[in-house]
Design a protein around this motif. Structure first.
Motif, short mmCIF file in Angstrom:
data_model
loop_
_atom_site.label_atom_id
_atom_site.label_comp_id
_atom_site.label_asym_id
_atom_site.label_seq_id
_atom_site.Cartn_x
_atom_site.Cartn_y
_atom_site.Cartn_z
N VAL A 180 0.83 -1.42 -0.40
CA VAL A 180 -0.05 -0.02 0.03
C VAL A 180 0.44 1.29 -0.23
CG1 VAL A 180 -1.67 1.56 1.68
CG2 VAL A 180 -1.89 -1.05 0.91
N ALA A 181 1.57 1.42 0.39
CA ALA A 181 3.01 2.48 0.82
C ALA A 181 3.91 2.88 -0.68
CB ALA A 181 4.19 2.17 1.69
N GLY A 182 3.95 1.58 -1.32
CA GLY A 182 4.36 1.62 -2.68
C GLY A 182 3.73 2.42 -3.40
N VAL A 183 2.01 1.82 -3.14
CA VAL A 183 1.75 2.36 -4.97
C VAL A 183 1.35 3.79 -4.32
CG1 VAL A 183 -0.56 2.42 -5.15
CG2 VAL A 183 0.32 0.07 -5.35
N ARG A 187 2.13 7.31 -7.07
CA ARG A 187 0.85 8.24 -7.73
C ARG A 187 0.94 9.35 -7.31
NH1 ARG A 187 -1.25 11.06 -8.68
NH2 ARG A 187 -3.71 10.93 -9.46
N PHE A 188 0.94 9.73 -5.77
CA PHE A 188 1.68 11.09 -5.14
C PHE A 188 3.25 11.61 -5.48
CE2 PHE A 188 -2.09 9.61 -3.41
CZ PHE A 188 -2.94 10.30 -3.83
N GLY A 189 3.93 10.87 -5.52
CA GLY A 189 5.34 10.98 -6.05
C GLY A 189 6.23 10.90 -4.62
N GLY A 190 5.77 10.48 -3.79
CA GLY A 190 6.64 10.28 -2.79
C GLY A 190 6.95 9.46 -1.83
N ASP A 191 8.71 9.71 -1.35
CA ASP A 191 8.77 8.22 -0.43
C ASP A 191 8.76 7.86 0.96
OD1 ASP A 191 11.11 9.25 -2.95
OD2 ASP A 191 10.89 11.94 -1.47
N HIS A 204 5.36 10.61 2.73
CA HIS A 204 6.11 11.65 2.62
C HIS A 204 5.48 12.14 0.75
CE1 HIS A 204 8.53 12.58 6.55
NE2 HIS A 204 6.88 11.47 6.55
N HIS A 205 4.62 13.03 0.68
CA HIS A 205 5.01 13.93 -0.38
C HIS A 205 4.25 14.80 -0.09
CE1 HIS A 205 -0.10 14.60 -1.18
NE2 HIS A 205 0.10 13.73 0.23
N SER A 206 4.39 16.11 -0.99
CA SER A 206 4.64 17.76 -1.59
C SER A 206 2.85 17.89 -1.54
CB SER A 206 5.06 17.81 -2.31
OG SER A 206 6.23 18.25 -2.50
N ALA A 207 2.34 18.40 -0.76
CA ALA A 207 0.82 18.42 -0.94
C ALA A 207 0.05 19.58 -2.30
CB ALA A 207 -0.23 19.06 -0.11
#
Length: 293
Positions: A180-183, A187-191, A204-207
């Motif tokens: 789930v974390a990987g997807v 999807r949101f370009g996070g880490d 973590h992703h940029s809002a």
């Protein structure tokens, strides 16, 4: 008004006195406007409530008005007693992010900005739910305390001074949690960040924020730069540079922050403060109805 005079305007004498802060939150959207008032023991608590309430309303425009009340023995529980000295201190209007950036330039309000809770947009929340459910189903609520269960959180990072958001996606088995974390990260370009505590994975992703809100962040950043530059200059040798920077600073502050301070404190009865901000107590049953006739 320079930054230095603005700071002084918000620093009323409080020696041996207690302070209460009232905040009026007015929100405006296509359905009209709504208003709510609350009373707090500090500016930071009032700020956190005001921004959180405004953000949860999803209003297009918000107005926050802060009033300071001082009394020798002031408390929320006994506010109806005695007299207060009142200052209409500061007012801000704009989007939630604009008002947050404006209040963050004031030392006594900045902590409340960082404590505010800004929810994720409804569309984003729905997409997160769809994505995570397509990968794996969370465990039954009765099993979330099992030692082998892992919570997945999505941390939405916003530029300073806007507060970040942390959303719990759900509790999963360890393998499902990693998927789930990987997807979500993809999807949101996070880490996927290292877990800050056992049994937790954070993404973590940029809002996303609007152009208007980015401009508000840029103003806040520039105000901080100007303050640092002025502090580094010599007040005697660099008077011309200080005057020029003070002018720019005053222009930026005045564009987003409106001082409401009255020329002198206004006496206000404690009962009026209670009537304005605190909800009316529930009516008590008439005990006479239970008496035998």
């Amino acid at each position: 008004m320079t930054d230095h005079s603005r700071s002084a305007a918000l620093s009323h004498p409080t020696a041996d006195r207690s302070t209460l802060v009232g905040v009026d939150v007015t929100t405006l959207d296509v359905a009209g406007s709504t208003a709510v008032g609350r009373l707090f023991r500090s500016r930071s608590a009032a700020t956190a409530f005001a921004l959180t309430h405004a953000a949860q309303s999803w209003a297009t425009l918000v107005s926050l008005d802060f009033t300071v009340f001082e009394c020798d023995t002031a408390s929320v529980d006994s506010a109806s007693e005695g007299m207060f000295c009142a200052w209409d201190e500061v007012s801000v209007t704009g989007s939630v992010a604009e008002t947050a950036c404006a209040l963050a330039i004031l030392d006594e309000y900045s902590l409340g900005v960082r404590r505010a809770r800004l929810p994720l947009p409804a569309a984003l929340t729905a997409e997160i739910s769809t994505l995570s459910n397509a990968v794996a189903s969370p465990v039954h609520p009765s099993r979330v305390d099992d030692p082998d269960k892992v919570e997945v959180r999505l941390c939405s990072i916003r530029p300073d001074p806007l507060p970040h958001s942390r959303t719990s996606i759900g509790f999963y088995g360890s393998d499902d949690a990693e998927r789930v974390a990987g997807v979500l990260a993809y999807r949101f370009g996070g880490d996927i960040a290292p877990a800050t505590e056992r049994g937790c994975i954070q993404v973590h992703h940029s809002a996303d924020i609007s152009d208007v809100d980015r401009a508000a962040v840029a103003r806040y950043t520039r105000i901080g730069e100007l303050r640092a530059n002025i502090a580094a200059l010599d007040p005697r040798r660099d008077i011309a540079a200080i005057t020029r920077l003070d002018g720019e600073l005053d222009t930026l502050c005045s564009a987003v922050l409106h001082r409401r301070s009255t020329p002198s404190p206004t006496p206000v009865a404690g009962s009026d403060v209670v009537r304005r901000y605190l909800p009316a107590p529930a009516p008590r049953p008439d005990s006479s109805e239970d008496r035998p006739r």
